[in-house]
Design an enzyme around this catalytic site. Structure first.
Site, PDB file in Angstrom:
ATOM      1  N   SER A 171       5.884   1.624  -4.079  1.00  0.00           N
ATOM      2  CA  SER A 171       5.873   3.070  -4.360  1.00  0.00           C
ATOM      3  C   SER A 171       5.597   3.861  -3.084  1.00  0.00           C
ATOM      4  CB  SER A 171       4.807   3.395  -5.407  1.00  0.00           C
ATOM      5  OG  SER A 171       3.511   3.239  -4.858  1.00  0.00           O
ATOM      6  N   GLU A 345      -0.654  -7.767   1.839  1.00  0.00           N
ATOM      7  CA  GLU A 345      -1.336  -8.318   3.014  1.00  0.00           C
ATOM      8  C   GLU A 345      -0.956  -9.775   3.261  1.00  0.00           C
ATOM      9  OE1 GLU A 345      -2.231  -5.911   1.289  1.00  0.00           O
ATOM     10  OE2 GLU A 345      -3.883  -4.752   2.120  1.00  0.00           O
ATOM     11  N   ARG A 391      -8.770  -8.112   0.014  1.00  0.00           N
ATOM     12  CA  ARG A 391      -9.016  -8.217  -1.444  1.00  0.00           C
ATOM     13  C   ARG A 391      -9.293  -9.663  -1.871  1.00  0.00           C
ATOM     14  NH1 ARG A 391      -8.817  -3.251  -2.665  1.00  0.00           N
ATOM     15  NH2 ARG A 391      -7.215  -1.957  -1.706  1.00  0.00           N
ATOM     16  N   LYS A 416     -10.535  -3.930   6.598  1.00  0.00           N
ATOM     17  CA  LYS A 416      -9.342  -3.110   6.307  1.00  0.00           C
ATOM     18  C   LYS A 416      -9.710  -1.896   5.448  1.00  0.00           C
ATOM     19  CE  LYS A 416      -4.459  -3.599   5.017  1.00  0.00           C
ATOM     20  NZ  LYS A 416      -4.096  -2.588   4.039  1.00  0.00           N
TER      21      LYS A 416
HETATM   22  O1  LIG Z   1       0.199   4.496  -2.067  1.00  0.00           O
HETATM   23  C1  LIG Z   1      -0.853   3.859  -1.949  1.00  0.00           C
HETATM   24  O2  LIG Z   1      -1.901   4.377  -1.518  1.00  0.00           O
HETATM   25  C2  LIG Z   1      -0.853   2.425  -2.339  1.00  0.00           C
HETATM   26  C3  LIG Z   1       0.134   1.934  -3.153  1.00  0.00           C
HETATM   27  C4  LIG Z   1       0.151   0.544  -3.653  1.00  0.00           C
HETATM   28  O3  LIG Z   1       1.201  -0.144  -3.005  1.00  0.00           O
HETATM   29  P1  LIG Z   1       2.671  -0.424  -3.694  1.00  0.00           P
HETATM   30  O4  LIG Z   1       3.255   0.853  -4.076  1.00  0.00           O
HETATM   31  O5  LIG Z   1       3.389  -1.107  -2.575  1.00  0.00           O
HETATM   32  O6  LIG Z   1       2.408  -1.309  -4.869  1.00  0.00           O
HETATM   33  C5  LIG Z   1      -1.163  -0.180  -3.398  1.00  0.00           C
HETATM   34  O7  LIG Z   1      -1.011  -1.555  -3.572  1.00  0.00           O
HETATM   35  C6  LIG Z   1      -1.686   0.109  -2.016  1.00  0.00           C
HETATM   36  O8  LIG Z   1      -2.911  -0.559  -1.766  1.00  0.00           O
HETATM   37  C7  LIG Z   1      -1.958   1.580  -1.839  1.00  0.00           C
HETATM   38  C1  LIG Z   2      -1.689  -3.366  -0.571  1.00  0.00           C
HETATM   39  C2  LIG Z   2      -2.724  -2.877   0.105  1.00  0.00           C
HETATM   40  O1  LIG Z   2      -2.671  -2.224   1.275  1.00  0.00           O
HETATM   41  P1  LIG Z   2      -1.543  -1.318   1.979  1.00  0.00           P
HETATM   42  O2  LIG Z   2      -2.050   0.080   1.891  1.00  0.00           O
HETATM   43  O3  LIG Z   2      -1.504  -1.809   3.393  1.00  0.00           O
HETATM   44  O4  LIG Z   2      -0.249  -1.510   1.253  1.00  0.00           O
HETATM   45  C3  LIG Z   2      -4.100  -3.069  -0.417  1.00  0.00           C
HETATM   46  O5  LIG Z   2      -5.029  -2.415   0.111  1.00  0.00           O
HETATM   47  O6  LIG Z   2      -4.315  -3.845  -1.364  1.00  0.00           O
END
Ligand SMILES: O=C(O)C1=C[C@@H](OP(=O)(O)O)[C@@H](O)[C@H](O)C1
Ligand SMILES: C=C(OP(=O)(O)O)C(=O)O
Length: 430
Positions: A171, A345, A391, A416
């Site tokens: 997303s 990650e 995580r 992170k």
């Molecule tokens: O938009 C954001 O802040 C995030 C969207 C998510 O990723 P995806 O959309 O790739 O699932 C999530 O896993 C990530 O930690 C943070």
């Molecule tokens: C998917 C993650 O990080 P990112 O914002 O780098 O996508 C996460 O924090 O679990």
């Protein structure tokens, strides 16, 4: 030499954790504040690697910020145009910095290099680049096509007013496009191709854009309309909520230990989708109290932790915590619709399966799901590998609440998003 932390089997006392700021809100707010036509004070910003990458990048782009005595950060808006039109930006493994900065710089144009750690160069970005090219952006792959590192050049023209972007890999591509498009000054329509995943993160994006003065019309997460002549205008102060994904470890601790654990900094009005994790815990045996600025989880005496079968697409990050909770559930558990785990990650489906098996669980993986059958008794003193994934380190620390000692390798990967995680967890112990 491998660094590690040994967590003996532990019991918790009732306690409260003041959550660190939300990663998703911190990095979005920093970027929107930088692009605004005025100055903004950000309160309770997260201090962690992902946020440092965004802050360092913005500084290199000529955005001035100042830390105040109170700990807040004042950011000087650059009126939708960075002073530095050339820069080399290292963004670690921060998806919330890499994707939105790619879109912003591609729309504004210039001469930019964007790169990260080796894993970032394995995380896809092709769907976002394809969308930006429809806007006349010049982006070259400097390594493998479809992946960072990237070179961004000048935009050749204004491109199409309707942009299509795939939504089924991350997303963050749609988030990046939404935040960058107002900088063109034109009206745009975004059409999402494929079923959008991780929808609640788009709600965070739209909520913050609205706070910065840009209203987006969302038609069922499939079509988004942005008005012309949009300008980001910052509120005087933005308060960053506590991180709902970071909360998941402590909320799960409340369920697993039975001792009431409260997290403060988020509550029933949170804009983060990961607060839904508390509702999932409620379905499997937790007692949950919702306040305006806290969530508290405990478990009634005699109440068991129940097995589950869940479509976890709406809570991809917090769902990893559920995979460890499954070990206490006494029956087969399944998390479905989580294909995105494979491009984060690390390949999180493979990594979780490997580490859960070390503890004695029977685990089956498919391309987009994981099934976990807990063992009658967990193996003691297992060494958990963390794959440079914060995580994995945080969710496997919860094994220590299941009468089981555990060793976590390379625990500094929590930097992170939550550098003080292990100290905060230790602070809850009896
Ligand atoms: O938009 C954001 O802040 C995030 C969207 C998510 O990723 P995806 O959309 O790739 O699932 C999530 O896993 C990530 O930690 C943070
Ligand atoms: C998917 C993650 O990080 P990112 O914002 O780098 O996508 C996460 O924090 O679990």
């Amino acid at each position: 030499m491998t660094d590690f932390i040994h967590l003996p089997a532990a019991r918790l006392r009732p306690g409260t954790v003041a959550l660190p700021g939300s990663k998703s809100i911190s990095n979005r707010t920093l970027l929107l504040a930088a692009l605004a036509d005025n100055d903004c004070e950000i309160v309770s910003l997260l201090h962690s690697d992902d946020i440092l990458h965004m802050r360092n990048a913005l500084e290199k782009l000529g955005v001035h910020s100042r830390e105040n005595a109170s700990g807040s950060l004042s950011v000087q808006g650059c009126h939708g145009r960075f002073l530095q039109r050339e820069a080399d930006l290292f963004l670690g493994n921060a998806g919330t910095a890499f994707r939105p900065l790619t879109a912003t710089l591609a729309v504004l144009g210039g001469n930019y290099q964007l790169h990260g750690v080796p894993r970032m160069h394995e995380r896809p970005i092709g769907d976002l680049v394809d969308a930006l090219r429809q806007l006349g952006a010049h982006i070259d792959y400097r390594g493998n096509p479809g992946y960072p590192p990237l070179h961004i050049g000048e935009r050749s023209n204004n491109g199409q007013s309707t942009v299509r972007v795939r939504g089924d890999v991350s997303s963050q591509f749609l988030t990046a496009l939404l935040m960058a498009l107002p900088l063109t000054g034109q009206a745009h329509t975004i059409e999402v191709v494929g079923e959008l995943i991780s929808k609640p993160y788009i709600d965070i994006t739209l909520n913050l854009m609205a706070r910065f003065g840009v209203q987006v019309d969302n038609q069922d997460y499939a079509v988004f309309r942005l008005p012309e002549n949009s300008v980001y205008h910052a509120p005087a102060v933005v308060h960053v909520e506590g991180d709902a994904s970071s909360a998941s470890y402590f909320l799960a601790a409340g369920l697993l230990s039975g001792s009431p654990v409260r997290v403060s900094g988020i509550g029933r009005h949170s804009i983060q989708g990961d607060v839904a994790f508390a509702r999932e815990l409620e379905k499997i045996g937790a007692s949950v109290l919702w306040g305006d600025d806290f969530i508290e989880v405990s478990r009634a005496e005699g109440q068991a932790v129940l097995p589950f079968d869940l479509d976890a697409n709406h809570i991809p990050d917090a769902a990893m915590t559920l995979a460890v909770v499954a070990l206490a559930s006494g029956g087969p558990c399944r998390l479905r619709n989580i294909a995105s785990w494979r491009v984060k990650e690390t390949d999180r489906i493979a990594a979780m399966a490997t580490e859960l098996r070390k503890l004695g669980a029977e685990v089956t993986e498919t391309p987009d799901s994981i099934r976990i059958v807990p063992p009658a008794q967990l193996n003691q003193s297992v060494r958990i590998d963390t794959y440079d994934d914060h995580r994995i380190a945080m969710c496997f620390s919860l094994v220590s609440l299941l009468n089981t000692a555990v060793i976590i390798n390379d625990p500094q990967c929590v930097n992170k998003t939550f550098p003080t995680y292990f100290e905060v967890l230790a602070g809850l112990q009896e």
